[in-house]
Design an enzyme around this catalytic site. Sequence first.
Site, PDB file in Angstrom:
ATOM      1  N   THR A  98       9.390  -2.330  -1.044  1.00 31.09           N
ATOM      2  CA  THR A  98      10.674  -3.019  -0.928  1.00 31.09           C
ATOM      3  C   THR A  98      11.184  -3.230  -2.352  1.00 31.09           C
ATOM      4  O   THR A  98      10.616  -4.017  -3.113  1.00 31.09           O
ATOM      5  CB  THR A  98      10.523  -4.378  -0.221  1.00 31.09           C
ATOM      6  OG1 THR A  98       9.945  -4.161   1.057  1.00 31.09           O
ATOM      7  CG2 THR A  98      11.880  -5.043  -0.048  1.00 31.09           C
ATOM      8  N   LYS A 173      16.962  -2.753   4.512  1.00 30.28           N
ATOM      9  CA  LYS A 173      15.860  -3.731   4.428  1.00 30.28           C
ATOM     10  C   LYS A 173      16.407  -5.082   3.949  1.00 30.28           C
ATOM     11  O   LYS A 173      15.941  -6.145   4.383  1.00 30.28           O
ATOM     12  CB  LYS A 173      14.784  -3.202   3.467  1.00 30.28           C
ATOM     13  CG  LYS A 173      13.671  -4.185   3.145  1.00 30.28           C
ATOM     14  CD  LYS A 173      12.679  -4.398   4.281  1.00 30.28           C
ATOM     15  CE  LYS A 173      11.626  -5.432   3.891  1.00 30.28           C
ATOM     16  NZ  LYS A 173      10.607  -5.661   4.895  1.00 30.28           N
ATOM     17  N   LYS A 241      11.059 -12.316  -4.112  1.00 37.12           N
ATOM     18  CA  LYS A 241      11.417 -11.027  -4.739  1.00 37.12           C
ATOM     19  C   LYS A 241      12.507 -10.337  -3.909  1.00 37.12           C
ATOM     20  O   LYS A 241      13.523  -9.894  -4.430  1.00 37.12           O
ATOM     21  CB  LYS A 241      10.183 -10.130  -4.832  1.00 37.12           C
ATOM     22  CG  LYS A 241      10.500  -8.758  -5.364  1.00 37.12           C
ATOM     23  CD  LYS A 241       9.645  -7.620  -4.867  1.00 37.12           C
ATOM     24  CE  LYS A 241       9.061  -7.582  -3.527  1.00 37.12           C
ATOM     25  NZ  LYS A 241       9.067  -6.322  -2.826  1.00 37.12           N
TER      26      LYS A 241
HETATM   27  P1  NAP Z   1      -0.117  -5.948  -2.153  1.00 42.34           P
HETATM   28  O1  NAP Z   1      -1.173  -6.174  -1.132  1.00 42.34           O
HETATM   29  O2  NAP Z   1       0.020  -6.928  -3.279  1.00 42.34           O
HETATM   30  O3  NAP Z   1      -0.367  -4.495  -2.763  1.00 42.34           O
HETATM   31  C1  NAP Z   1       0.420  -3.982  -3.824  1.00 42.34           C
HETATM   32  C2  NAP Z   1      -0.144  -2.624  -4.185  1.00 42.34           C
HETATM   33  O4  NAP Z   1       0.646  -2.089  -5.251  1.00 42.34           O
HETATM   34  C3  NAP Z   1      -1.579  -2.678  -4.708  1.00 42.34           C
HETATM   35  O5  NAP Z   1      -2.223  -1.492  -4.317  1.00 42.34           O
HETATM   36  C4  NAP Z   1      -1.376  -2.744  -6.218  1.00 42.34           C
HETATM   37  O6  NAP Z   1      -2.485  -2.267  -6.928  1.00 42.34           O
HETATM   38  C5  NAP Z   1      -0.220  -1.798  -6.361  1.00 42.34           C
HETATM   39  N1  NAP Z   1       0.528  -2.030  -7.600  1.00 42.34           N
HETATM   40  C6  NAP Z   1       1.300  -3.099  -7.895  1.00 42.34           C
HETATM   41  N2  NAP Z   1       1.832  -2.960  -9.117  1.00 42.34           N
HETATM   42  C7  NAP Z   1       1.395  -1.776  -9.595  1.00 42.34           C
HETATM   43  C8  NAP Z   1       1.613  -1.061 -10.797  1.00 42.34           C
HETATM   44  N3  NAP Z   1       2.400  -1.561 -11.769  1.00 42.34           N
HETATM   45  N4  NAP Z   1       0.994   0.120 -10.949  1.00 42.34           N
HETATM   46  C9  NAP Z   1       0.210   0.631  -9.989  1.00 42.34           C
HETATM   47  N5  NAP Z   1      -0.028  -0.004  -8.803  1.00 42.34           N
HETATM   48  C10 NAP Z   1       0.562  -1.178  -8.618  1.00 42.34           C
HETATM   49  O7  NAP Z   1       1.335  -5.824  -1.500  1.00 42.34           O
HETATM   50  P2  NAP Z   1       1.740  -5.390  -0.015  1.00 42.34           P
HETATM   51  O8  NAP Z   1       1.746  -6.587   0.852  1.00 42.34           O
HETATM   52  O9  NAP Z   1       0.957  -4.186   0.391  1.00 42.34           O
HETATM   53  O10 NAP Z   1       3.278  -5.009  -0.258  1.00 42.34           O
HETATM   54  C11 NAP Z   1       3.641  -3.794  -0.877  1.00 42.34           C
HETATM   55  C12 NAP Z   1       5.163  -3.613  -0.759  1.00 42.34           C
HETATM   56  O11 NAP Z   1       5.520  -3.648   0.627  1.00 42.34           O
HETATM   57  C13 NAP Z   1       5.975  -4.726  -1.451  1.00 42.34           C
HETATM   58  O12 NAP Z   1       7.135  -4.184  -1.991  1.00 42.34           O
HETATM   59  C14 NAP Z   1       6.289  -5.666  -0.287  1.00 42.34           C
HETATM   60  O13 NAP Z   1       7.479  -6.410  -0.520  1.00 42.34           O
HETATM   61  C15 NAP Z   1       6.472  -4.676   0.843  1.00 42.34           C
HETATM   62  N6  NAP Z   1       6.240  -5.238   2.195  1.00 42.34           N
HETATM   63  C16 NAP Z   1       5.161  -6.023   2.443  1.00 42.34           C
HETATM   64  C17 NAP Z   1       4.987  -6.538   3.723  1.00 42.34           C
HETATM   65  C18 NAP Z   1       3.813  -7.436   4.054  1.00 42.34           C
HETATM   66  O14 NAP Z   1       3.823  -8.051   5.123  1.00 42.34           O
HETATM   67  N7  NAP Z   1       2.795  -7.540   3.214  1.00 42.34           N
HETATM   68  C19 NAP Z   1       5.897  -6.239   4.735  1.00 42.34           C
HETATM   69  C20 NAP Z   1       6.966  -5.402   4.460  1.00 42.34           C
HETATM   70  C21 NAP Z   1       7.137  -4.902   3.173  1.00 42.34           C
HETATM   71  P3  NAP Z   1      -3.737  -3.253  -7.268  1.00 42.34           P
HETATM   72  O15 NAP Z   1      -4.661  -3.163  -6.080  1.00 42.34           O
HETATM   73  O16 NAP Z   1      -4.327  -2.710  -8.498  1.00 42.34           O
HETATM   74  O17 NAP Z   1      -3.171  -4.635  -7.475  1.00 42.34           O
END
Ligand code: NAP
Length: 288
Positions: A98, A173, A241
């Site tokens: 997102t 979104k 965010k």
């Molecule tokens: P998360 O669990 O915090 O995972 C983030 C992932 O991105 C991790 O694998 C992290 O690696 C990687 N990452 C972050 N910054 C990075 C960088 N600079 N370089 C390389 N890798 C990086 O987040 P999530 O919940 O999966 O969400 C991911 C996206 O989906 C976000 O944009 C969020 O807004 C969106 N989203 C989430 C949900 C939800 O319910 N969680 C629902 C809809 C949309 P590390 O393991 O090394 O930290």
Amino acid sequence: MARTAFLGLGVMGYPMAGHLKTKGGHEVTVYNRTAAKAAAWVAQFKGVEASTPREAATGQDFVFACVGNDDDLRQVTLGPNGAFAGMSKGSVFVDHTTASADVARELKSAADALGIGFVDAPVSGGQAGAENGVLTVMCGGDPAIYARAEPVIAAYARACRLMGPAGSGQLAKMVNQICIAGLVQGLAEGVHFAKSAGLDVNAVIETISKGAAQSWQMENRYKTMDAGQFDFGFAVDWMRKDLSICLAEARRNGAQLPVTALVDQFYAEVQKMGGARWDTSSLIARLK
Ligand code: NAP
């Protein structure tokens, strides 16, 4: 069967990449900044692990990403170790982060210059949607590129639709998040009012959820909101965010988002209460 890479094995990416392998039957190479997660994924799903986005992306038909925000996305796509440097002409990058519509358009231009396809494809449905492979995916990009990506995305999607040119998936979104913000505050106030009035919250919500007040948030969150439990998915930090992206876009397109702006401030208060990692239903905690 396609050759694919998945960058970012977080709460969302880990199970999505898993579905590409098990449900889609695709070859999957994974990259995660913290290598231990990639190793755990490979142990579970028997794919291949890469040490940079470029290495993961080299030789693939499709490269998927689901990282945090605009800058994270730039880090995994651009530069000498970024995915674009490894991708061949004719391959397609699908971004499930997102992020802003601006970064989607920026990356689409960079991809165009290299002969790579680009689809912005943020998702809705949360952790449970990712784990069960039933996400809703909102896409922006060229129709012919989208048509190639859609059957691969189907491994973890219940619904997937092209909304328009690059950036349109991110704009859709934003609509999703705008609709959720005000609704969750309304539900928090309803549950809070029911308690203050001395009503049986269960009886009230079970009854009104059969009528016009019904919502996904009401059906899935009112009990835990009432119990003060906020460990059920999308974190307040992520929501702030997303709302900041919505508010910045609204400043550009002239849309009026007074309630969204207010709820964003309420979430800032929840962060100050120590709730940065609580889920978005924690708006009710401010009312107690
Ligand atoms: P998360 O669990 O915090 O995972 C983030 C992932 O991105 C991790 O694998 C992290 O690696 C990687 N990452 C972050 N910054 C990075 C960088 N600079 N370089 C390389 N890798 C990086 O987040 P999530 O919940 O999966 O969400 C991911 C996206 O989906 C976000 O944009 C969020 O807004 C969106 N989203 C989430 C949900 C939800 O319910 N969680 C629902 C809809 C949309 P590390 O393991 O090394 O930290």
